[in-house]
Scaffold this motif. Structure first.
Motif, PDB file in Angstrom:
ATOM      1  N   ALA A  99      -1.789  -4.010   9.214  1.00 54.24           N
ATOM      2  CA  ALA A  99      -1.969  -2.378   9.964  1.00 54.24           C
ATOM      3  C   ALA A  99      -1.081  -1.276   9.542  1.00 54.24           C
ATOM      4  CB  ALA A  99      -0.160  -2.799  11.171  1.00 54.24           C
ATOM      5  N   PHE A 100      -1.884   0.167   9.123  1.00 58.34           N
ATOM      6  CA  PHE A 100      -0.671   1.394   9.121  1.00 58.34           C
ATOM      7  C   PHE A 100       0.101   1.669   9.866  1.00 58.34           C
ATOM      8  CE2 PHE A 100      -4.661   1.220   5.345  1.00 58.34           C
ATOM      9  CZ  PHE A 100      -3.885  -0.165   4.535  1.00 58.34           C
ATOM     10  N   GLN A 107      -1.895  -3.329  -3.675  1.00 60.37           N
ATOM     11  CA  GLN A 107      -1.575  -3.908  -4.790  1.00 60.37           C
ATOM     12  C   GLN A 107      -2.500  -5.384  -4.166  1.00 60.37           C
ATOM     13  OE1 GLN A 107       2.289  -2.986  -6.142  1.00 60.37           O
ATOM     14  NE2 GLN A 107       1.505  -0.775  -7.463  1.00 60.37           N
ATOM     15  N   TYR A 108      -2.953  -6.389  -4.048  1.00 59.48           N
ATOM     16  CA  TYR A 108      -2.788  -6.913  -3.958  1.00 59.48           C
ATOM     17  C   TYR A 108      -2.369  -7.949  -4.655  1.00 59.48           C
ATOM     18  CZ  TYR A 108      -6.416  -4.133  -1.192  1.00 59.48           C
ATOM     19  OH  TYR A 108      -6.890  -3.315  -0.193  1.00 59.48           O
ATOM     20  N   HIS A 109      -1.608  -9.080  -4.170  1.00 57.80           N
ATOM     21  CA  HIS A 109      -1.185 -10.014  -5.038  1.00 57.80           C
ATOM     22  C   HIS A 109      -1.395 -11.103  -4.615  1.00 57.80           C
ATOM     23  CE1 HIS A 109       3.000  -8.193  -6.050  1.00 57.80           C
ATOM     24  NE2 HIS A 109       2.423  -7.161  -5.343  1.00 57.80           N
ATOM     25  N   PHE A 110      -1.765 -11.987  -6.453  1.00 59.48           N
ATOM     26  CA  PHE A 110      -2.676 -12.923  -5.628  1.00 59.48           C
ATOM     27  C   PHE A 110      -1.542 -14.492  -5.453  1.00 59.48           C
ATOM     28  CE2 PHE A 110      -4.890 -11.265  -9.815  1.00 59.48           C
ATOM     29  CZ  PHE A 110      -5.989 -11.253  -9.732  1.00 59.48           C
ATOM     30  N   SER A 111      -2.802 -15.471  -4.814  1.00 58.18           N
ATOM     31  CA  SER A 111      -1.555 -16.480  -3.822  1.00 58.18           C
ATOM     32  C   SER A 111      -2.517 -17.665  -4.872  1.00 58.18           C
ATOM     33  CB  SER A 111      -1.994 -16.245  -2.558  1.00 58.18           C
ATOM     34  OG  SER A 111      -3.582 -16.600  -1.922  1.00 58.18           O
ATOM     35  N   ASP A 112      -3.727 -17.330  -5.453  1.00 58.05           N
ATOM     36  CA  ASP A 112      -4.070 -18.445  -6.215  1.00 58.05           C
ATOM     37  C   ASP A 112      -4.753 -18.152  -7.667  1.00 58.05           C
ATOM     38  OD1 ASP A 112      -5.122 -21.059  -7.252  1.00 58.05           O
ATOM     39  OD2 ASP A 112      -5.281 -21.878  -4.791  1.00 58.05           O
ATOM     40  N   ILE A 113      -5.633 -18.940  -8.125  1.00 55.71           N
ATOM     41  CA  ILE A 113      -5.913 -18.571  -9.917  1.00 55.71           C
ATOM     42  C   ILE A 113      -6.970 -17.300  -9.415  1.00 55.71           C
ATOM     43  CG2 ILE A 113      -7.920 -19.252 -11.489  1.00 55.71           C
ATOM     44  CD1 ILE A 113      -6.204 -21.998 -11.206  1.00 55.71           C
ATOM     45  N   TRP A 114      -7.993 -17.012  -8.395  1.00 60.62           N
ATOM     46  CA  TRP A 114      -8.610 -16.470  -7.497  1.00 60.62           C
ATOM     47  C   TRP A 114      -8.238 -15.291  -7.108  1.00 60.62           C
ATOM     48  CZ3 TRP A 114     -12.856 -14.952 -11.048  1.00 60.62           C
ATOM     49  CH2 TRP A 114     -13.136 -15.745 -11.931  1.00 60.62           C
ATOM     50  N   MET A 115      -8.909 -14.578  -6.166  1.00 61.57           N
ATOM     51  CA  MET A 115      -8.956 -13.699  -5.291  1.00 61.57           C
ATOM     52  C   MET A 115     -10.466 -12.865  -4.606  1.00 61.57           C
ATOM     53  SD  MET A 115      -6.386 -10.875  -4.046  1.00 61.57           S
ATOM     54  CE  MET A 115      -5.750 -10.281  -5.880  1.00 61.57           C
ATOM     55  N   CYS A 143       0.601  -1.388  -0.378  1.00 61.15           N
ATOM     56  CA  CYS A 143      -0.315  -0.038   0.142  1.00 61.15           C
ATOM     57  C   CYS A 143       1.015   0.986   0.230  1.00 61.15           C
ATOM     58  CB  CYS A 143      -0.901   0.365   1.649  1.00 61.15           C
ATOM     59  SG  CYS A 143      -2.036  -1.675   0.936  1.00 61.15           S
ATOM     60  N   TYR A 144       0.644   2.459  -1.201  1.00 60.46           N
ATOM     61  CA  TYR A 144       1.191   3.204  -1.375  1.00 60.46           C
ATOM     62  C   TYR A 144      -0.131   4.813  -0.265  1.00 60.46           C
ATOM     63  CZ  TYR A 144       4.617   0.969  -4.017  1.00 60.46           C
ATOM     64  OH  TYR A 144       5.471  -0.015  -4.468  1.00 60.46           O
ATOM     65  N   PHE A 145       0.904   5.596  -0.177  1.00 58.81           N
ATOM     66  CA  PHE A 145       0.306   6.848   0.966  1.00 58.81           C
ATOM     67  C   PHE A 145       0.461   7.695   0.300  1.00 58.81           C
ATOM     68  CE2 PHE A 145       0.478   3.071   3.684  1.00 58.81           C
ATOM     69  CZ  PHE A 145      -0.129   3.065   4.289  1.00 58.81           C
ATOM     70  N   ARG A 146      -0.611   8.617   0.080  1.00 56.43           N
ATOM     71  CA  ARG A 146      -0.579   9.757  -0.897  1.00 56.43           C
ATOM     72  C   ARG A 146      -1.130  11.583   0.515  1.00 56.43           C
ATOM     73  NH1 ARG A 146      -4.061  11.312  -6.014  1.00 56.43           N
ATOM     74  NH2 ARG A 146      -5.220  11.428  -4.167  1.00 56.43           N
ATOM     75  N   SER A 147      -0.633  12.620   0.606  1.00 56.26           N
ATOM     76  CA  SER A 147      -0.532  13.247   1.404  1.00 56.26           C
ATOM     77  C   SER A 147      -1.682  14.234   1.212  1.00 56.26           C
ATOM     78  CB  SER A 147      -0.124  13.489   2.547  1.00 56.26           C
ATOM     79  OG  SER A 147       1.545  14.160   2.653  1.00 56.26           O
ATOM     80  N   PRO A 198       7.076   7.526  -1.179  1.00 58.05           N
ATOM     81  CA  PRO A 198       8.423   6.649  -1.506  1.00 58.05           C
ATOM     82  C   PRO A 198       7.898   5.514  -1.221  1.00 58.05           C
ATOM     83  CG  PRO A 198       9.598   7.869  -0.723  1.00 58.05           C
ATOM     84  CD  PRO A 198       8.626   8.656  -0.535  1.00 58.05           C
ATOM     85  N   THR A 199       7.470   5.155   0.520  1.00 60.99           N
ATOM     86  CA  THR A 199       8.079   3.739   0.962  1.00 60.99           C
ATOM     87  C   THR A 199       6.982   3.479   1.396  1.00 60.99           C
ATOM     88  OG1 THR A 199      10.324   4.322   2.323  1.00 60.99           O
ATOM     89  CG2 THR A 199       9.082   3.060   3.397  1.00 60.99           C
ATOM     90  N   PRO A 200       6.121   1.895   1.031  1.00 56.42           N
ATOM     91  CA  PRO A 200       4.746   0.957   1.146  1.00 56.42           C
ATOM     92  C   PRO A 200       4.575   0.834   2.536  1.00 56.42           C
ATOM     93  CG  PRO A 200       5.978   0.639  -0.454  1.00 56.42           C
ATOM     94  CD  PRO A 200       6.789   1.758  -0.110  1.00 56.42           C
ATOM     95  N   VAL A 201       4.027   0.789   2.673  1.00 59.02           N
ATOM     96  CA  VAL A 201       3.597  -0.260   3.657  1.00 59.02           C
ATOM     97  C   VAL A 201       3.005  -2.008   3.075  1.00 59.02           C
ATOM     98  CG1 VAL A 201       2.263  -1.479   5.491  1.00 59.02           C
ATOM     99  CG2 VAL A 201       2.830   1.007   5.374  1.00 59.02           C
ATOM    100  N   SER A 202       3.873  -2.866   3.207  1.00 58.52           N
ATOM    101  CA  SER A 202       3.774  -4.144   2.501  1.00 58.52           C
ATOM    102  C   SER A 202       3.135  -5.194   3.517  1.00 58.52           C
ATOM    103  CB  SER A 202       5.177  -4.255   2.629  1.00 58.52           C
ATOM    104  OG  SER A 202       4.886  -6.420   1.475  1.00 58.52           O
TER     105      SER A 202
END
Length: 815
Positions: free
Chosen positions: A337-338, A349-357, A305-309, A315-319
């Protein structure tokens, strides 16, 4: 400075935010009136397109108020079908709106104008207006049928809005006037829009599963990406464990989820942009994900997750990477947690762990920025093995010199909140949980918790509704006969009828209208049953015709003995049992219906006290049918006595007629079954209450840890789980009784299930995830009659038919 002073005077504002359970955001809790009837919404925040006169202006369109001429009435000029009249409400901030109420104009009998149908438009910014549509895509809402009654309508889906317009649908037949109210709670996420790729379609075993964002109120862009606005990910409903099912909306499979396949995303992730009303201090994000891994659906592997204030992205996201679960297929919330990142927009950005999400709900916890001090704590309550999470946000605005005092104040307030929550839990425990069967609680505890169903939310919702007498009165119609019930302890341990307290009060001052019957004219034949306080005997009575009411027809000749049932109270029965016995006599003496067992006489001059009731020569319906066979080849080969289908339906119609009579008096039987229906000549049926006392039917009653015995196979789910007995629960039992009748009582209802499994099945009705087991359609049962049975077993008690409707249907369908 003025705002700071005002806030200091206000001191502290507290809010309890309940998060989704398995059934989503608890919209049953978020149903408070927002201020039309209570006056919290000011006159200047209510406007309209036009008005008849100053006395029918917008400010008079408040629900249940009689000021001015009694309502808002638009001025109609030109053709009504071309009118775009509206009553507009400005809530000053975004609100989550779950319910609306409307009323017409009667003005003390001087008016009769109301809106039979209407539409709703809403806006979050005052410029872009959206037409509300139901989950079936319908815009028109059914309104009022008279000028007096308040009509409440659930908004499915609910809306997030600041501005709401009620738009009456007008025609040439009548003028319209409206009074309105909105129900809901403040929208605290601060989320005003999100941008998400279009949901996709899955084909599973030849079935199309549509995973699109069907309630999205924005527009679709040419890039096949949903443009910024709000929709299914914020509608308050969390999807079921099985994504192929849906809540009871009569919609398509997959409706509750927005889903994507990794084949369409070469990058390996789905990106969602969230825009907020202002810069906020974010603590967590909760994403409700499906995890049905057997269908190649899993929780996301990681999220970045990226943040825009302001205008630039940090530049540094939370992963964050959740723990993968290949054991439990239940849908669940994943909490990210943010760490108090400040932002007005978030891109994840939500990354797939299988075919569907698949996601069904995304929520954010945050506080505003500025001079305010924000404190957030998570309160955990436990009900059995279930945890209920409450997020308590305490907001105060202070100067630096008051900081120490504020901390003390905040600490005290948090302590008070904990104490209040503890008190609520104690009240709920005493008033609700003690009513539940201890055996049921033990059996269902793990099941309810595994599905995250929080039984405690039900009484919380009830308590919330109770705070508003107006809302309570509106939502409680029709009630059937569920309030102020007097329970009578029968001589055999059962309840004859559950009787409204008002009825008992009316009866209490009247003498028993039944004559004393000489004991010497009774000849005891056999004991039908016994209980804690007395016995029931089958007797022959002589000269009974001399004791008949003039309105009572009894097919006997002079000096002929008749069979009667004699309820006998033991001489050593306690005072309460004797009082109940006398009340039962009073009630029975006033029940006069051809399909209800009549009280013929009493023996009150000495102990033991007795009441004498009818008994039918063919015994009870259960034993009668079990000795017979349906007409057909099997009966011919076995030379067994038969009963035709028309006679079966005739008997069922009589049962419905007797229950229609009882329900008209607001009496609740609580033990309707074939064992409690007696059969006379020509298939005459009369409803009785002897079943519980007979050893023959001991297997039909389930003993709860050595205490109460209950006919659980005939009981509605709310009777078993909540101890709630109403006319609607009698309707449920009638459906089972009808099933028994059409199966010739050859097997016990749910014979394939143990008692514990029957109770577990009531939990499935409670959860309503389409896993509940219904009694199967009997071989002799036509489709319309089985449809009637199923309607008797509807989860929602208010949607079950009345006995008047059941009786009519059975009469009309007789062959």
């Amino acid at each position: 400075m003025a705002r700071q002073t005002e806030t200091n005077h206000k001191a502290v504002e507290t809010l309890l935010l309940f998060l989704c359970s398995a059934h989503g955001f608890p919209t049953g809790v978020c149903r408070s009136p927002l201020g039309m009837s209570g006056g919290q919404i000011l006159d200047e925040d209510i406007s309209a397109s036009s008005q008849w006169s100053d006395s029918t202006a917008a400010k008079y369109g408040r629900l249940d108020c009689e000021e001015g001429d009694g309502a808002w009435c638009p001025e109609i000029t030109g053709e009504p079908e071309n009118m775009k009249e509206f009553l507009q409400i400005d809530l000053r901030s975004l609100h989550f709106i779950t319910l609306v109420g409307t009323q017409g104009r009667h003005a003390g009998g001087m008016g009769n104008e109301f809106a039979q149908t209407y539409k709703i438009k809403y806006s979050r910014d005052g410029s872009r207006w959206i037409s509300w549509r139901s989950r079936q895509r319908k815009q028109v809402i059914e309104g009022n049928r008279n000028a007096y009654d308040i009509e409440l309508k659930d908004l499915e889906p609910p809306i997030v809005a600041r501005f709401v317009r009620f738009m009456p649908v007008m025609d040439h037949s009548m003028n319209v006037c409206m009074r309105v109210e909105l129900y809901g709670c403040e929208w605290l996420d601060g989320l005003v829009s999100y941008n998400v790729p279009l949901g996709q379609q899955m084909i599973l075993y030849g079935q199309n599963i549509y995973l699109n964002d069907s309630v999205y109120d924005g527009a679709m862009s040419y890039r096949s990406v949903v443009s910024v606005w709000l929709g299914q990910l914020t509608d308050g409903m969390c999807g079921l464990d099985d994504f192929t099912l849906s809540h009871v909306y009569n919609v398509w499979p997959g409706y509750d989820y927005v889903g994507w396949t990794n084949e369409s995303f070469p990058s390996g992730y789905v990106e969602i942009m969230f825009e907020f009303d202002r810069t906020r201090n974010f603590t967590t994000m909760k994403v409700h994900c499906n995890n049905m891994f057997s269908r190649r659906v899993k929780v996301f592997q990681k999220v970045v997750c990226y943040f825009r204030s302001e205008s630039d992205w940090e530049p540094t996201p939370v992963s964050f990477s959740p723990v993968m679960d290949d054991v439990n297929p239940s849908a669940r919330f994943v909490t990210v947690a943010f760490h108090n990142h400040m932002a007005s927009a978030i891109k994840c950005q939500y990354h797939f762990s299988d075919i569907w999400m698949m996601f069904s709900e995304i929520t954010f916890q945050s506080g505003e920025l500025g001079n305010d001090h924000h404190y957030q704590t998570e309160v955990q309550l436990w009900a059995g093995n279930c945890r209920i999470d409450y997020f308590v946000t305490v907001i105060t605005e202070v100067s630096a010199k008051d900081d120490s005092n504020t901390r003390i104040l905040i600490g005290c307030l948090v302590a008070i909140i904990f104490i209040l929550v503890a008190i609520i839990v104690i009240i709920l425990w005493r008033q609700v949980w003690q009513k539940m069967l201890e055996k049921v609680r033990a059996l269902l505890s793990s099941e309810l918790c595994s599905s995250s169903i929080l039984i405690i939310l039900i009484p919380i919702a009830a308590l919330t509704a109770a705070k508003s007498p107006q809302a309570s009165a509106q939502e409680g119609v029709p009630h059937y006969a569920e309030a102020d019930i007097v329970n009578l302890q029968g001589v055999t341990g059962g309840n004859t009828y559950a009787v409204p307290a008002l009825t008992m009060d009316l009866l209490s001052g009247k003498d028993v209208a039944v004559e004393e019957f000489p004991r010497k004219l009774l000849t005891f034949k056999e004991k039908l049953g016994e209980g804690q306080f007395g016995e029931v005997h089958l007797c022959e009575a002589e000269d009974m015709e001399d004791f008949m009411d003039e309105d009572f027809s009894f097919d006997i000749s002079d000096k002929q003995t008749v069979l009667v049932a004699v309820k006998m109270l033991r001489a050593d029965a306690n005072k309460n049992a004797r009082n109940d016995f006398l009340k039962e006599i009073k009630i029975m003496s006033r029940l006069k219906d051809p399909n209800i067992i009549r009280l013929l006489g009493v023996c009150m001059s000495s102990d033991p006290l007795c009441m004498i009731t009818e008994y039918m020569e063919n015994g009870d319906l259960n034993q009668f049918l079990s000795r017979h066979e349906p007409e057909g080849m099997i009966a011919l080969l076995s030379n067994a006595p038969t009963v035709s289908y028309s006679n079966l339906q005739h008997m069922a119609t009589q049962i419905a007629s007797g229950m229609k009579y009882l329900s008209s008096l607001k009496f609740v039987h609580r033990d309707l079954a074939t064992r409690n229906c007696l059969v006379g000549k020509n298939y005459t049926i009369k409803i009785a209450d002897f079943g519980m006392s007979r050893n023959l039917y001991s297997g039909d009653y389930y003993r709860i840890q050595g205490r109460a015995v209950l006919p659980i196979r005939w009981m509605s789910w709310e009777s078993i789980l909540l101890g709630k007995f109403t006319t609607a629960s009698d309707v449920w039992a009638f459906g089972v009784t009808l099933w028994e009748t059409l199966t010739f009582c050859k097997e016990q209802p749910y014979s394939q299930l143990s008692d514990e499994q029957v109770i577990e099945n009531t939990g499935e009705f409670f959860r309503d995830q389409r896993r509940q087991i219904y009694l199967p359609q009997p071989a002799l049962c036509p489709d319309p009659i089985y449809k009637l049975m199923l309607s008797c077993w509807h989860r929602n008690a208010k949607e079950r038919p009345s006995f008047q409707e059941i009786h009519r249907i059975l009469l009309e369908s007789r062959p």
